[in-house]
Design an enzyme around this catalytic site. Structure first.
Site, PDB file in Angstrom:
ATOM      1  N   LYS A  81      -6.624  -4.843  -2.991  1.00 56.95           N
ATOM      2  CA  LYS A  81      -7.195  -5.541  -1.831  1.00 56.95           C
ATOM      3  C   LYS A  81      -8.229  -4.655  -1.134  1.00 56.95           C
ATOM      4  O   LYS A  81      -7.944  -3.503  -0.825  1.00 56.95           O
ATOM      5  CB  LYS A  81      -6.080  -5.960  -0.865  1.00 56.95           C
ATOM      6  CG  LYS A  81      -5.293  -4.816  -0.254  1.00 56.95           C
ATOM      7  CD  LYS A  81      -4.144  -5.396   0.546  1.00 56.95           C
ATOM      8  CE  LYS A  81      -3.423  -4.426   1.444  1.00 56.95           C
ATOM      9  NZ  LYS A  81      -4.195  -3.573   2.329  1.00 56.95           N
ATOM     10  N   ASP A  84       0.797  -1.251   0.000  1.00 59.60           N
ATOM     11  CA  ASP A  84       0.000   0.000   0.000  1.00 59.60           C
ATOM     12  C   ASP A  84       0.820   1.287   0.000  1.00 59.60           C
ATOM     13  O   ASP A  84       0.455   2.256   0.687  1.00 59.60           O
ATOM     14  CB  ASP A  84      -0.944   0.005   1.215  1.00 59.60           C
ATOM     15  CG  ASP A  84      -1.907  -1.168   1.232  1.00 59.60           C
ATOM     16  OD1 ASP A  84      -1.886  -1.962   0.277  1.00 59.60           O
ATOM     17  OD2 ASP A  84      -2.673  -1.293   2.204  1.00 59.60           O
ATOM     18  N   CYS A 122      -1.925  -2.526   7.779  1.00 63.71           N
ATOM     19  CA  CYS A 122      -1.932  -3.471   6.653  1.00 63.71           C
ATOM     20  C   CYS A 122      -0.688  -4.345   6.584  1.00 63.71           C
ATOM     21  O   CYS A 122      -0.758  -5.490   6.131  1.00 63.71           O
ATOM     22  CB  CYS A 122      -2.151  -2.710   5.357  1.00 63.71           C
ATOM     23  SG  CYS A 122      -3.828  -2.045   5.263  1.00 63.71           S
TER      24      CYS A 122
HETATM   25  C1  C5J Z   1      -2.944   0.545   5.625  1.00 61.25           C
HETATM   26  C2  C5J Z   1      -4.646   1.752   6.819  1.00 61.25           C
HETATM   27  N1  C5J Z   1      -2.480   0.356   4.400  1.00 61.25           N
HETATM   28  N2  C5J Z   1      -3.816   2.169   7.754  1.00 61.25           N
HETATM   29  N3  C5J Z   1      -4.208   1.033   5.755  1.00 61.25           N
HETATM   30  O1  C5J Z   1      -2.270   0.314   6.599  1.00 61.25           O
HETATM   31  O2  C5J Z   1      -5.820   2.014   6.896  1.00 61.25           O
END
Ligand code: C5J
Length: 230
Positions: free
Chosen positions: A139, A34, A172
């Site tokens: 995702k 991400d 994540c």
């Molecule tokens: C991720 C989030 N990618 N913190 N998402 O960690 O909402």
């Protein structure tokens, strides 16, 4: 006493915690979680939740160093994006309506609709943009195995070990590392290549991963990984 784990012919030993990580060239996929504009840049989803996004920039350079090392060796690379379809049919109302953010998933912001596929904010930051042949997993959840073809892609690539980078460490990244652990992968988190809006949460996550004999996996500094695979 013999070293633990024992070196194997062809394997590269990474000086990690709680033990050295025995990396098998070609079977260790780099999984970058991400690294999207929506989390890293002002005006995106992370900022809409009230976070100071400046904390995440530090992970971009170290992640790029890993990416270059993997690309040079033609080892498998996987990028993930936390993202939803434009009709939000894959976004549970509980996720969209949680809390009181300034903007919600799917609302229009300065980089387009938050966390919606195809919008500029949903893209991976330019320094880490995927190249042809690299796997990109969209995702809908925090974990990258939930409702995605990630397991099938890893099987296709022959990957049995996962080296993790990305954001955010305790959300994540950690969720995916735990999912991977339960599915039988060995996981190694590269410390400088991950970041959190809360530095204390990053530090705590690293300790959780390596505690109890590596109950979730391994952690190692970037230099140890680059030196180990050199
Ligand atoms: C991720 C989030 N990618 N913190 N998402 O960690 O909402």
């Amino acid at each position: 006493m013999s070293p633990c784990p024992r070196p194997l012919p062809g394997a590269r030993m990474i000086a990690g915690r709680p033990f050295p990580f025995r990396l098998e060239p070609g079977r260790a996929a780099l999984v970058i979680i991400d690294m999207q504009r929506d989390f890293i840049e002002p005006g995106g989803f992370g900022a809409s939740l009230g976070n100071d996004v400046s904390h995440l920039a530090a992970a971009v350079g170290p992640t790029r160093a890993l990416l270059d090392a993997w690309r040079t060796r033609a080892w498998p690379v996987v990028h993930t994006r936390e993202s939803h379809t434009p009709d939000l049919s894959d976004c549970p109302p509980a996720k969209r309506h949680r809390g009181c953010p300034k903007l919600r998933i799917g609302d229009p912001g300065p980089m387009g609709r938050l966390l919606v596929r195809g919008e500029p904010g949903c893209e991976i930051v330019p320094a880490l943009a995927p190249q042809p042949g690299e796997v990109v997993i969209d995702k809908p959840g925090k974990g990258a195995f939930f409702a995605t073809p990630l397991a099938d892609e890893l099987k296709r690539l022959g990957a049995t070990q996962l080296v993790f980078a990305g954001v955010t460490t305790e959300v994540c990244v950690q969720t995916t590392m735990r999912e991977a652990n339960d599915r039988g992968y060995d996981g190694l988190l590269v410390e400088e290549a991950t970041a959190s809006y809360f530095p204390a949460f990053k530090a705590a996550t690293i300790e959780m991963i390596v505690a109890q004999g590596g109950i979730v996996g391994w952690c190692a500094p970037l230099a140890a990984v680059l030196e180990g695979i050199a």
